[in-house]
Design a protein around this motif. Structure first.
Motif, PDB file in Angstrom:
ATOM      1  N   ALA A  21       0.996  -1.353  -0.181  1.00  0.00           N
ATOM      2  CA  ALA A  21      -0.104   0.212   0.070  1.00  0.00           C
ATOM      3  C   ALA A  21       0.977   1.203   0.050  1.00  0.00           C
ATOM      4  CB  ALA A  21      -1.002  -0.142   1.347  1.00  0.00           C
ATOM      5  N   THR A  25       1.025   4.135  -3.177  1.00  0.00           N
ATOM      6  CA  THR A  25       0.964   5.518  -2.751  1.00  0.00           C
ATOM      7  C   THR A  25       2.109   6.452  -3.012  1.00  0.00           C
ATOM      8  OG1 THR A  25      -0.354   7.068  -1.301  1.00  0.00           O
ATOM      9  CG2 THR A  25       1.333   5.844  -0.335  1.00  0.00           C
ATOM     10  N   VAL A 170      -5.826   2.545  -2.107  1.00  0.00           N
ATOM     11  CA  VAL A 170      -4.851   2.289  -1.413  1.00  0.00           C
ATOM     12  C   VAL A 170      -5.427   2.402   0.237  1.00  0.00           C
ATOM     13  CG1 VAL A 170      -2.553   3.410  -0.593  1.00  0.00           C
ATOM     14  CG2 VAL A 170      -2.909   3.178  -2.690  1.00  0.00           C
ATOM     15  N   ILE A 173      -6.839  -0.982   0.860  1.00  0.00           N
ATOM     16  CA  ILE A 173      -5.833  -2.000   0.869  1.00  0.00           C
ATOM     17  C   ILE A 173      -4.996  -1.885   2.317  1.00  0.00           C
ATOM     18  CG2 ILE A 173      -3.448  -2.818   0.315  1.00  0.00           C
ATOM     19  CD1 ILE A 173      -4.164  -1.928  -2.745  1.00  0.00           C
ATOM     20  N   ALA A 174      -4.942  -0.553   2.781  1.00  0.00           N
ATOM     21  CA  ALA A 174      -4.303  -0.101   4.148  1.00  0.00           C
ATOM     22  C   ALA A 174      -5.324  -0.851   5.326  1.00  0.00           C
ATOM     23  CB  ALA A 174      -4.113   1.146   4.255  1.00  0.00           C
TER      24      ALA A 174
END
Length: 412
Positions: A21, A25, A170, A173-174
């Motif tokens: 992640a 980013t 992102v 996913i985090a």
């Protein structure tokens, strides 16, 4: 694979998902710089500040979090950092102007260094001494996978739909990382030795500062060029913008290759020698890149190598810092990412300066070559001082036996 080995591998992979992640980013902004610039009403040189804003968030957040939460259980801290990271990325949906995007990127960067730093210490604690670099490289391997899969895909989605979309993904996913760490990582209580004062002791060691300086100047060179990879490839190499995701994937494949090689380099030539050799190669590569970028196939090949060489150095530098920091490992490991993102901010800023001066897209790589040479000089000075003092970190800079050699891509 034994049950204990399987649990260790799953725990490290859970942290590596967070690295995926973070890697997505950190690098997707470079791929979407024209779209973000247009969406926020600024030129490309000014949009480069968004790269710097994230990097500055890392620089500020890494030491503050590592010191303030020195006594916190590491598993809970890793989960909290990823939760904050997720919220900061979802907040980008409300950002459409230069000030709001700068603020969102700064906040998103704050957990970056502490997560990688503490995650690296945790990963190293789960394996034998000889496999520490491989374990750290496995955590950082999420960055490489992100650049092979996450960044190209996110860039494609950002080009076709909205530049906001990759940041939202992102964030999702985090959130999944928080769940994975909760399930697979064993409880990590403080050892009883951690404290703000103990962590700060690391800053009294000259070798820690030299290692951090290697990261700042050595990696500033790479970021001076890579921050502007999209306009460089379209302007110098004549590549159509729709193929930029493939160039980013080539960089990511190089990163994965570098992570795989890093553990072997540490075991065969030693940590500090490996750092010096890779930085010297980066300097040569950047010095030639402005010329090579005018030939499309050669430009893509050099982007691949530019992904490979720094990815050999990062786990080596992380291991070096943990060894020379002694009782301040969490702070030193977090500061590694703080300094690398200082390099990110420095490189992006210097690149924007030469572009704004009208020197063309070949100029940032020449600036980068000079910074990489400085990095070699600092690393050589560190080696000289260590030799004169009798070796401050002998185990870190002496090749391990061939029997203990393990690649960074090997499951740990």
């Amino acid at each position: 694979m034994t049950p204990a080995r399987r649990r260790t591998t799953l725990a490290i992979l859970a942290i590596a998902v967070g690295g995926f992640a973070i890697g997505t980013t950190e690098f997707v902004t470079m791929g979407l710089l024209p779209q973000i610039a247009e969406g926020t009403g600024v030129d490309i040189a000014t949009a480069g500040h968004y790269v710097s804003a994230y990097a500055l968030g890392v620089v500020v957040g890494a030491p503050l979090i590592a010191i303030a939460f020195a006594k916190a259980p590491r598993k809970g801290l890793l989960m909290g950092l990823m939760a904050f990271f997720a919220v900061a990325h979802l907040a980008v949906l409300a950002a459409n102007t230069y000030p709001t995007v700068m603020a969102a990127r700064f906040l998103a960067g704050m957990p970056h260094g502490a997560f990688f730093g503490i995650g690296s210490v945790v990963a190293a604690s789960l394996v034998s001494h000889e496999r520490r670099t491989a374990a750290v490289a496995a955590i950082l391997g999420g960055l490489g996978v992100a650049n092979v899969v996450g960044v190209p895909l996110a860039t494609l989605l950002g080009q076709r739909f909205s530049w906001h979309l990759p940041y939202v993904l992102v964030g999702v996913i985090a959130a999944l990382t928080v769940a994975a760490v909760a399930v697979f990582l064993p409880h990590q209580p403080p050892s009883g030795e951690e404290s703000m004062q103990a962590e700060m002791q690391a800053l009294r060691r000259p070798q820690v500062w030299l290692a951090l300086l290697i990261g700042v100047v050595g990696f500033g060179g790479m970021f001076a060029m890579y921050s502007f990879i999209t306009p460089t490839m379209t302007e110098l190499a004549g590549l159509d913008e729709r193929y930029i995701p493939w160039v980013l994937a080539a960089y990511g494949l190089g990163m994965v290759g570098g992570m795989v090689l890093s553990g072997r380099v540490a075991n065969r030539v030693g940590v500090l020698k490996g750092i010096i050799g890779a930085l010297a190669a980066i300097a040569v590569l950047l010095a030639l890149f402005g010329w090579a970028a005018q030939i499309l196939w050669l430009a893509v090949l050099m982007v691949f190598v530019l992904g490979l060489l720094p990815s050999i150095v990062v786990p080596l530098l992380q291991t070096r810092l943990m060894d020379v920091a002694h009782e301040g490992q969490s702070l030193a490991a977090a500061l590694n990412h703080s300094t690398l993102n200082t390099a990110n901010a420095l490189g992006a800023w210097l690149g924007s300066v030469v572009l704004a001066a009208g020197w063309g897209y070949g100029a940032p790589s020449l600036v980068g070559a000079g910074l990489a040479v400085l990095g070699v000089g600092v690393a050589a000075l560190s080696a000289l001082l260590e030799r004169r003092s009798g070796g401050a970190a002998p185990r870190a800079d002496r090749p391990a036996s061939r029997a203990s050699s393990v690649g960074a891509g090997t499951p740990v």
